[in-house]
Design a protein around this motif. Structure first.
Motif, mmCIF file in Angstrom:
data_model
loop_
_atom_site.group_PDB
_atom_site.id
_atom_site.type_symbol
_atom_site.label_atom_id
_atom_site.label_comp_id
_atom_site.label_asym_id
_atom_site.label_seq_id
_atom_site.Cartn_x
_atom_site.Cartn_y
_atom_site.Cartn_z
ATOM 1 N N GLY A 1 0.521 -0.710 -0.010
ATOM 2 C CA GLY A 1 -0.020 -0.071 0.216
ATOM 3 C C GLY A 1 1.170 1.448 0.001
ATOM 4 O O GLY A 1 0.179 2.073 0.040
ATOM 5 N N ALA A 2 1.886 1.281 0.131
ATOM 6 C CA ALA A 2 3.082 2.306 0.047
ATOM 7 C C ALA A 2 3.500 3.056 -1.070
ATOM 8 O O ALA A 2 3.112 4.185 -1.485
ATOM 9 N N ALA A 3 3.601 1.988 -2.083
ATOM 10 C CA ALA A 3 3.630 2.965 -3.594
ATOM 11 C C ALA A 3 2.450 2.113 -4.832
ATOM 12 O O ALA A 3 3.044 0.425 -4.745
ATOM 13 N N PRO A 4 1.433 2.563 -4.918
ATOM 14 C CA PRO A 4 0.634 1.309 -6.473
ATOM 15 C C PRO A 4 1.732 0.870 -7.671
ATOM 16 O O PRO A 4 1.171 0.286 -7.749
ATOM 17 N N ASP A 5 2.803 1.636 -7.610
ATOM 18 C CA ASP A 5 3.604 0.675 -9.193
ATOM 19 C C ASP A 5 4.801 -0.547 -8.010
ATOM 20 O O ASP A 5 4.981 -1.212 -8.963
ATOM 21 N N HIS A 6 4.646 -0.524 -6.831
ATOM 22 C CA HIS A 6 5.445 -1.751 -6.055
ATOM 23 C C HIS A 6 4.842 -2.445 -5.594
ATOM 24 O O HIS A 6 4.822 -3.834 -6.230
ATOM 25 N N ASP A 7 3.207 -2.179 -6.236
ATOM 26 C CA ASP A 7 2.666 -3.268 -5.555
ATOM 27 C C ASP A 7 1.871 -3.414 -6.914
ATOM 28 O O ASP A 7 1.589 -5.106 -6.946
ATOM 29 N N GLY B 1 -5.961 5.956 0.503
ATOM 30 C CA GLY B 1 -7.538 6.373 -0.670
ATOM 31 C C GLY B 1 -7.188 5.491 -1.219
ATOM 32 O O GLY B 1 -7.238 5.252 -2.324
ATOM 33 N N PRO B 2 -8.912 6.355 -2.224
ATOM 34 C CA PRO B 2 -9.461 5.329 -3.009
ATOM 35 C C PRO B 2 -7.968 5.313 -3.620
ATOM 36 O O PRO B 2 -8.296 4.815 -5.650
ATOM 37 N N GLU B 3 -7.611 6.758 -4.544
ATOM 38 C CA GLU B 3 -7.409 7.355 -6.002
ATOM 39 C C GLU B 3 -6.088 6.563 -5.526
ATOM 40 O O GLU B 3 -5.024 6.134 -6.969
ATOM 41 N N GLU B 4 -5.188 5.908 -5.158
ATOM 42 C CA GLU B 4 -4.127 5.459 -4.945
ATOM 43 C C GLU B 4 -4.668 3.787 -5.006
ATOM 44 O O GLU B 4 -3.876 3.904 -6.498
ATOM 45 N N LEU B 5 -5.532 3.283 -5.096
ATOM 46 C CA LEU B 5 -5.767 2.075 -5.449
ATOM 47 C C LEU B 5 -6.240 1.895 -7.059
ATOM 48 O O LEU B 5 -5.561 0.965 -7.262
ATOM 49 N N LEU B 6 -6.687 3.386 -7.577
ATOM 50 C CA LEU B 6 -6.999 3.424 -8.604
ATOM 51 C C LEU B 6 -6.031 3.640 -9.222
ATOM 52 O O LEU B 6 -5.862 2.863 -10.505
ATOM 53 N N THR B 7 -5.581 4.054 -8.814
ATOM 54 C CA THR B 7 -3.467 4.072 -10.044
ATOM 55 C C THR B 7 -3.185 2.761 -10.077
ATOM 56 O O THR B 7 -2.703 2.396 -11.538
#
Length: 458
Positions: free
Chosen positions: A248-254, A291-297
């Motif tokens: 959850g810290a960085a969408p690109d890593h996940d 928040g939702p924006e990070e997961l949407l990324t």
């Protein structure tokens, strides 16, 4: 509403609580930290119904304080000891309940008194802050489950067909509102329980995906334990449903982790000769996303870089902190692309309408929250057409039987059964393996359990 008396109503004659330590052979790493062992609370209730029939019921749960407390700062308290105190307070309250009750009524009354139990435990242990409601619900669960189990056994059968007007004193409107007038839990359960269920395999934070990452050969470890990496698990058991823990810290890593897990699982399935079968994925950040924006990324990254992986992604489970508030529009936008279900944030089935108003797609139920809360939340989701999954809490022994029986009787948006104790705490299933070995044998990614849920809640 005053409940109507039924012959199957029970009074509790006696109760017993026992504990045992359950070690984890492999740490289960959540965003809140690793779990290396937990206490199992085992509750037995003796009941008698209005016809004079007597029975004993059993309920168990692992007191998973790392999960239940989440990111709540530790104040130096012994959380395991605090949770044991709440278990015993809930037991005492159940025994002290006057008269005869059906389990849905008494289970709801006990849940309403949860704040009282938590407050008493806070005073006993001189805590600066009360425990989270979710932790209290976990402590109530073995008492509540034992009640349902004993009630059904006194009536002479499985609990699931008994959740009807003939055996419950009020309909669901009494618990969930007027939309449920005339409806009972049995109306939302399967008439014929599933005999086969696919297994949902957990991939923990930073767990090795390949033999190269695990530092060993592609086989169970030298101690005869479970496989050491995801590729070995898939090749051995044929699991197709994967639940991925992410940071959850960085969408690109996940996103990179999701792509890698999908690729490894797909290759391992092909090596088994599984043909065109492809993995199915869910995400479980355990409240780590802001928040939702990070997961949407993350979702958009997968759409752009790995559309096949994006198509395999089915839902996300409690990405955000349980007490966070979000603009309904943001959650709704995310939910239109990927269903987002509440888990840690769904700690009161009577408040699920509020979660829906915030934009959540549905709910993940857990029998570790108790049979009453599981039934009510599942009925709410099915009545309103919401996304519904049934998840695990590293359930061992009787708790795993309970989870499997509930899954077999409950139609869900995702058919898979999570039973991650086979990965992390197999020693906790020693008695179950001898008594019901089929429940722990995975064949081609599935469990075959034709006799589950035939007595009580298991």
């Amino acid at each position: 509403m005053t409940a109507t008396a039924r012959p199957s109503d029970v009074r509790i004659d006696h109760a017993e609580v026992r504990y045992r330590a359950v070690p984890f052979r492999t740490p289960l790493v959540l965003s809140s930290g690793p779990i290396t062992g937990l206490t199992e609370a085992q509750v037995t209730l003796g009941v008698r119904n209005r016809t004079g029939a007597a029975a004993s019921g059993h309920g168990t749960v692992l007191l998973s304080h790392p999960w239940a407390y989440g990111g709540t700062p530790c104040q130096g308290e012994d959380r395991d000891a605090v949770m044991r105190t709440v278990v015993e307070l809930a037991r005492d309250a159940a025994v002290a309940a006057d008269g005869y009750h059906d389990p849905l009524r008494l289970g709801t009354d006990l849940a309403r008194a949860l704040g009282e139990f938590v407050g008493q435990a806070r005073a006993v242990h001189q805590l600066p802050h009360p425990m989270p409601r979710l932790a209290g619900l976990l402590c109530l669960a073995p008492v509540d489950t034992a009640l349902h189990d004993a009630w059904a056994r006194a009536a002479g059968g499985s609990a699931y067909p008994l959740y009807d007007a003939d055996h419950l004193g009020a309909d669901l409107a009494d618990y969930l509102g007027p939309a449920f007038a005339g409806r009972h839990p049995a109306d939302f359960l399967a008439r014929h329980p599933a005999a086969r269920m696919p297994v949902q395999h957990v991939v923990g934070l930073d767990e090795p995906l390949t033999p190269a990452e695990s530092g060993g050969p592609d086989r169970p470890d030298s101690a005869g334990g479970p496989p050491a990496d995801l590729a070995a698990w898939v090749r051995r058991d044929g699991v197709r449903w994967l639940k991925l823990k992410v940071h959850g810290a960085a969408p690109d890593h996940d996103a990179a982790r999701v792509r890698a897990a999908y690729r490894v699982a797909a290759e391992a399935l092909a090596a088994r000769g599984a043909g065109p079968a492809r993995p199915r994925l869910s995400l479980d950040p355990n409240e780590a996303y802001g928040g939702p924006e990070e997961l949407l990324t993350l979702v958009r990254l997968l759409e752009h870089d790995a559309p096949e992986v994006r198509r395999a992604l089915v839902y996300a489970e409690q990405p955000f902190p349980r007490d966070a508030s979000h603009h309904p529009g943001a959650l709704t936008t995310l939910g239109a692309e990927l269903p987002v279900v509440a888990d840690e944030g769904a700690d009161d089935a009577t408040r699920l309408d509020e979660l829906a108003a915030e934009g959540w797609s549905g709910v993940a139920v857990k029998t570790a929250k108790g049979q009453t809360q599981t039934l009510l939340a599942a009925c709410w989701a099915r009545r309103h057409g919401r996304f519904l999954t049934l998840q695990d809490l590293t359930s061992v022994g009787a708790a795993l039987e309970h989870s499997a029986a509930c899954a077999a009787h409950l139609p869900r948006s995702v058919p898979a059964l999570e039973c991650n104790s086979r990965q992390y705490a197999p020693d906790g299933n020693a008695e179950l393996a001898a008594r019901r070995p089929a429940l722990l044998r995975v064949h081609d990614g599935e469990l075959y359990v034709p006799d589950i849920g035939r007595s009580g809640i298991r």
